[in-house]
Design an enzyme around this catalytic site. Structure first.
Site, short mmCIF file in Angstrom:
data_model
loop_
_atom_site.label_atom_id
_atom_site.label_comp_id
_atom_site.label_asym_id
_atom_site.label_seq_id
_atom_site.Cartn_x
_atom_site.Cartn_y
_atom_site.Cartn_z
N ASN A 178 11.08 4.21 0.34
CA ASN A 178 10.54 2.51 1.28
C ASN A 178 11.43 1.43 0.04
OD1 ASN A 178 8.74 3.86 2.79
ND2 ASN A 178 6.96 3.40 2.33
N LEU B 84 0.59 -1.28 -0.09
CA LEU B 84 -0.22 -0.24 -0.01
C LEU B 84 0.53 1.03 0.24
CD1 LEU B 84 -3.46 -0.85 1.87
CD2 LEU B 84 -3.65 0.01 0.01
N ASP B 85 2.11 1.49 -0.01
CA ASP B 85 3.12 2.64 0.41
C ASP B 85 4.44 1.98 -0.90
OD1 ASP B 85 3.76 5.04 0.14
OD2 ASP B 85 4.01 5.26 2.21
N LEU B 86 4.14 1.46 -1.65
CA LEU B 86 5.37 0.96 -2.13
C LEU B 86 6.15 2.08 -3.55
CD1 LEU B 86 7.12 -1.57 -3.32
CD2 LEU B 86 5.78 -1.55 -5.11
N THR C 198 1.46 7.01 -1.39
CA THR C 198 1.82 8.02 -0.79
C THR C 198 1.56 8.81 -2.91
OG1 THR C 198 3.75 8.37 -0.37
CG2 THR C 198 4.30 9.01 -1.58
#
Length: 208
Positions: free
Chosen positions: A56, A50-52, A89
């Site tokens: 990260n 969900l926030d690749l 993001t």
């Protein structure tokens, strides 16, 4: 270790010969794909990240990527769910999450596509954002890389590398298709990148 985003600062302009070479970038793309495949398909409890995004993803001393920061992840469920909160993001978020709150594993596929574009071109633009057709986008990106590869001392096969670059771009375009049903699972994307799976360009992302 350092973040993948730090590497992008070294290669912000893809037409410059300094920075990461193509072979290194390809290995990073493939490595991120394997990591995402482990999350989605090889775990007892599948994970949607969900926030690749580059910030990260850590690179070790051998530039092997490691996906990190699972603060927004969903555990053990890859079916469609809905949420009223917008997580992730901006720039790496798929349209169905931005505008509808729909969560599936295809969100990570979209983010992976944006990262592929960023690793290859040095920016997050792709045809739906850049105002160009997929064919124009691919040819422009390939021409920039031809210029880089031709200037590289001791470079191997130009055509083989260009074919590999084109496969990665096409796979990335499929990943960022606004229609999530046309984004394949990550294992299929990896095979496309490696050349063992044919790429249906009709599923790519085109300007309306």
């Amino acid at each position: 270790m350092y973040h993948l985003s730090n590497a992008f600062h070294l290669v912000a302009n893809v037409d410059e010969s300094s920075g990461l070479n193509w072979s290194t970038r390809y290995n990073i793309i493939e490595g991120i794909g394997y990591g995402l495949c482990h999350l989605h398909e090889q775990n007892d409890k599948p994970i949607i990240h969900l926030d690749l995004k580059p910030a990260n993803i850590l690179l070790d001393d051998n530039l092997v990527p490691k996906i990190t920061d699972f603060g927004l992840s969903r555990l053990g469920q890859l079916q469609t769910i809905c949420t009223s909160s917008c997580v992730g993001t901006f720039g790496y978020m798929a349209p169905e999450l931005l505008y509808g709150g729909t969560i599936t594993s295809k969100l990570d596929i979209f983010s992976f596509g944006v990262i592929i574009m960023e690793i290859i071109t040095g920016h997050r633009d792709y045809p739906g954002l850049a105002g160009t057709s997929s064919d124009e986008f691919i040819e422009l990106s390939l021409q920039k890389w031809r210029n880089v590869l031709q200037r590289s001392p001791g470079h191997g096969s130009l055509e083989m590398d260009c074919a590999q670059i084109k496969r990665c771009i096409n796979a990335g375009l499929i990943c960022v298709n606004p229609d999530r049903t046309k984004r394949p699972p990550i294992a299929e994307i990896i095979r496309m990148i490696q050349g063992s799976e044919s790429i249906d360009c009709e599923t790519g992302n085109e300007v309306p």
